[in-house]
Design a protein around this motif. Structure first.
Motif, PDB file in Angstrom:
ATOM      1  N   ALA A  77       0.820  -1.210   0.000  1.00  0.00           N
ATOM      2  CA  ALA A  77       0.000   0.000   0.000  1.00  0.00           C
ATOM      3  C   ALA A  77       0.857   1.265   0.000  1.00  0.00           C
ATOM      4  CB  ALA A  77      -0.938  -0.007   1.204  1.00  0.00           C
ATOM      5  N   LEU A  78       1.947   1.256   0.759  1.00  0.00           N
ATOM      6  CA  LEU A  78       2.855   2.410   0.759  1.00  0.00           C
ATOM      7  C   LEU A  78       3.420   2.646  -0.631  1.00  0.00           C
ATOM      8  CD1 LEU A  78       4.823   1.847   4.109  1.00  0.00           C
ATOM      9  CD2 LEU A  78       3.245   3.719   3.611  1.00  0.00           C
ATOM     10  N   GLU A  79       3.814   1.574  -1.300  1.00  0.00           N
ATOM     11  CA  GLU A  79       4.353   1.708  -2.654  1.00  0.00           C
ATOM     12  C   GLU A  79       3.306   2.282  -3.600  1.00  0.00           C
ATOM     13  OE1 GLU A  79       6.541  -0.996  -6.135  1.00  0.00           O
ATOM     14  OE2 GLU A  79       5.955  -1.905  -4.225  1.00  0.00           O
ATOM     15  N   ASP A  80       2.062   1.787  -3.500  1.00  0.00           N
ATOM     16  CA  ASP A  80       0.994   2.292  -4.366  1.00  0.00           C
ATOM     17  C   ASP A  80       0.642   3.746  -4.060  1.00  0.00           C
ATOM     18  OD1 ASP A  80       0.862  -0.123  -5.662  1.00  0.00           O
ATOM     19  OD2 ASP A  80      -0.909  -0.851  -4.581  1.00  0.00           O
ATOM     20  N   ALA A  81       0.915   4.178  -2.825  1.00  0.00           N
ATOM     21  CA  ALA A  81       0.631   5.572  -2.436  1.00  0.00           C
ATOM     22  C   ALA A  81       1.813   6.501  -2.704  1.00  0.00           C
ATOM     23  CB  ALA A  81       0.251   5.629  -0.965  1.00  0.00           C
ATOM     24  N   GLY A  82       2.927   5.928  -3.159  1.00  0.00           N
ATOM     25  CA  GLY A  82       4.096   6.747  -3.458  1.00  0.00           C
ATOM     26  C   GLY A  82       4.939   7.103  -2.252  1.00  0.00           C
ATOM     27  N   ILE A  83       4.925   6.245  -1.229  1.00  0.00           N
ATOM     28  CA  ILE A  83       5.710   6.470  -0.014  1.00  0.00           C
ATOM     29  C   ILE A  83       6.744   5.356   0.117  1.00  0.00           C
ATOM     30  CG2 ILE A  83       5.643   6.632   2.510  1.00  0.00           C
ATOM     31  CD1 ILE A  83       2.745   7.592   2.272  1.00  0.00           C
ATOM     32  N   GLU A  84       7.996   5.714   0.307  1.00  0.00           N
ATOM     33  CA  GLU A  84       9.046   4.723   0.497  1.00  0.00           C
ATOM     34  C   GLU A  84       9.091   4.307   1.967  1.00  0.00           C
ATOM     35  OE1 GLU A  84      12.900   5.216  -1.564  1.00  0.00           O
ATOM     36  OE2 GLU A  84      12.104   7.171  -2.194  1.00  0.00           O
ATOM     37  N   ARG A  85       8.915   3.018   2.224  1.00  0.00           N
ATOM     38  CA  ARG A  85       8.901   2.564   3.619  1.00  0.00           C
ATOM     39  C   ARG A  85      10.215   2.887   4.321  1.00  0.00           C
ATOM     40  NH1 ARG A  85       6.984  -2.947   6.764  1.00  0.00           N
ATOM     41  NH2 ARG A  85       8.377  -2.673   8.527  1.00  0.00           N
ATOM     42  N   LYS A  86      11.327   2.791   3.613  1.00  0.00           N
ATOM     43  CA  LYS A  86      12.610   3.028   4.266  1.00  0.00           C
ATOM     44  C   LYS A  86      12.765   4.472   4.740  1.00  0.00           C
ATOM     45  CE  LYS A  86      15.167   4.036  -0.013  1.00  0.00           C
ATOM     46  NZ  LYS A  86      16.275   3.587  -0.895  1.00  0.00           N
ATOM     47  N   LYS A  87      11.868   5.361   4.289  1.00  0.00           N
ATOM     48  CA  LYS A  87      11.945   6.761   4.695  1.00  0.00           C
ATOM     49  C   LYS A  87      10.993   7.104   5.839  1.00  0.00           C
ATOM     50  CE  LYS A  87      13.642   8.682   0.341  1.00  0.00           C
ATOM     51  NZ  LYS A  87      13.410   9.692  -0.729  1.00  0.00           N
ATOM     52  N   VAL A  88      10.177   6.127   6.272  1.00  0.00           N
ATOM     53  CA  VAL A  88       9.258   6.384   7.373  1.00  0.00           C
ATOM     54  C   VAL A  88       9.662   5.555   8.583  1.00  0.00           C
ATOM     55  CG1 VAL A  88       7.365   6.952   5.812  1.00  0.00           C
ATOM     56  CG2 VAL A  88       7.607   4.599   6.647  1.00  0.00           C
ATOM     57  N   TYR A  89       9.256   6.002   9.751  1.00  0.00           N
ATOM     58  CA  TYR A  89       9.507   5.281  10.999  1.00  0.00           C
ATOM     59  C   TYR A  89       8.244   4.510  11.337  1.00  0.00           C
ATOM     60  CZ  TYR A  89      10.983   4.435  15.842  1.00  0.00           C
ATOM     61  OH  TYR A  89      11.358   3.844  17.024  1.00  0.00           O
ATOM     62  N   VAL A  90       8.385   3.217  11.552  1.00  0.00           N
ATOM     63  CA  VAL A  90       7.236   2.344  11.798  1.00  0.00           C
ATOM     64  C   VAL A  90       7.319   1.797  13.216  1.00  0.00           C
ATOM     65  CG1 VAL A  90       5.971   0.314  11.023  1.00  0.00           C
ATOM     66  CG2 VAL A  90       7.191   1.718   9.361  1.00  0.00           C
ATOM     67  N   THR A  91       6.226   1.928  13.957  1.00  0.00           N
ATOM     68  CA  THR A  91       6.214   1.465  15.339  1.00  0.00           C
ATOM     69  C   THR A  91       4.817   0.975  15.700  1.00  0.00           C
ATOM     70  OG1 THR A  91       6.897   2.044  17.603  1.00  0.00           O
ATOM     71  CG2 THR A  91       5.663   3.718  16.368  1.00  0.00           C
ATOM     72  N   ASN A  92       4.627   0.572  16.943  1.00  0.00           N
ATOM     73  CA  ASN A  92       3.330   0.126  17.431  1.00  0.00           C
ATOM     74  C   ASN A  92       2.969   0.848  18.717  1.00  0.00           C
ATOM     75  OD1 ASN A  92       2.213  -2.103  15.697  1.00  0.00           O
ATOM     76  ND2 ASN A  92       4.232  -2.963  16.096  1.00  0.00           N
TER      77      ASN A  92
END
Length: 206
Positions: A77-92
């Motif tokens: 979904a990030l790829e389809d939205a034009g967002i690079e996962r490696k550039k965002v911080y992912v947490t819970n």
């Protein structure tokens, strides 16, 4: 405007220190059955922080967030939205896996409000260190952590919400929700809605 509360001043290199500190967290009972604390991952000064609910089985075993089926859905979904996962911080919102055993399977259980509150300090301290422009809350537990109160998803998704410190929040569904939908038509429809929400995030970052 939602106020996320007063957060401590943190140094730019503090994420590593926070991860080490969180590894021994005993603020709620969830640590007793979990394999390990699953802390966030990503750039130390990411413009966007993506917040999920809690680690799943794969995350609990690997010690990394969003590496299981929901993580694969998020990557797509990030790829389809034009967002690079490696550039965002992912947490819970919650850093330990809460589950009930069923034979060899560990079934996910929703965290309680006291467990969410006990773990919120780590989210606050991650945010204070990273200082992002945007926080994306994926699912009800994440929205409760980000906004500080129980927040209905469908009533609040698809629009930017003001936080303190000039940050914005965006509420959407958790990618695991898409995996639970019963038929292909609803999965396609709801996946596109999820991507559309993430495109709002992409536009806000641009």
């Amino acid at each position: 405007m939602e106020q996320a509360g007063t957060r401590p001043m943190m140094t730019a290199s503090s994420l590593r220190d926070l991860r080490e500190e969180a590894a021994t967290c005993r603020a709620c009972p969830l640590w007793k059955n979990a394999t390990q604390t699953v802390f966030g991952e990503g750039p130390a000064h990411a413009e966007a922080v993506l917040v999920g609910e809690q680690p799943g089985d794969k995350e609990d075993l690997s010690g990394k967030p969003f590496v299981g089926p929901a993580g694969q859905m998020l990557d797509r979904a990030l790829e389809d939205a034009g967002i690079e996962r490696k550039k965002v911080y992912v947490t819970n919102a919650v850093k330990h896996f809460k589950f009930v055993p069923r034979g060899k399977i560990r079934l996910h259980q929703k965290p309680t409000t006291p467990e969410i509150r006990a773990c919120r300090q780590w989210y606050e301290r991650e945010l204070a260190s990273i200082k992002p422009t945007l926080v994306v809350a994926m699912g009800a537990t994440a929205a409760q952590t980000v906004l500080g109160k129980i927040t209905p998803i469908n009533r609040n998704r698809g629009r930017l919400i003001n936080l303190d410190d000039g940050m914005k929040a965006l509420v959407t569904v958790h990618p695991s929700y898409l995996l639970r939908l019963p038929d292909a038509q609803s999965r396609t429809r709801e996946y596109q809605r999820f991507v559309d929400d993430l495109k709002i995030a992409s536009a806000a970052l641009a």
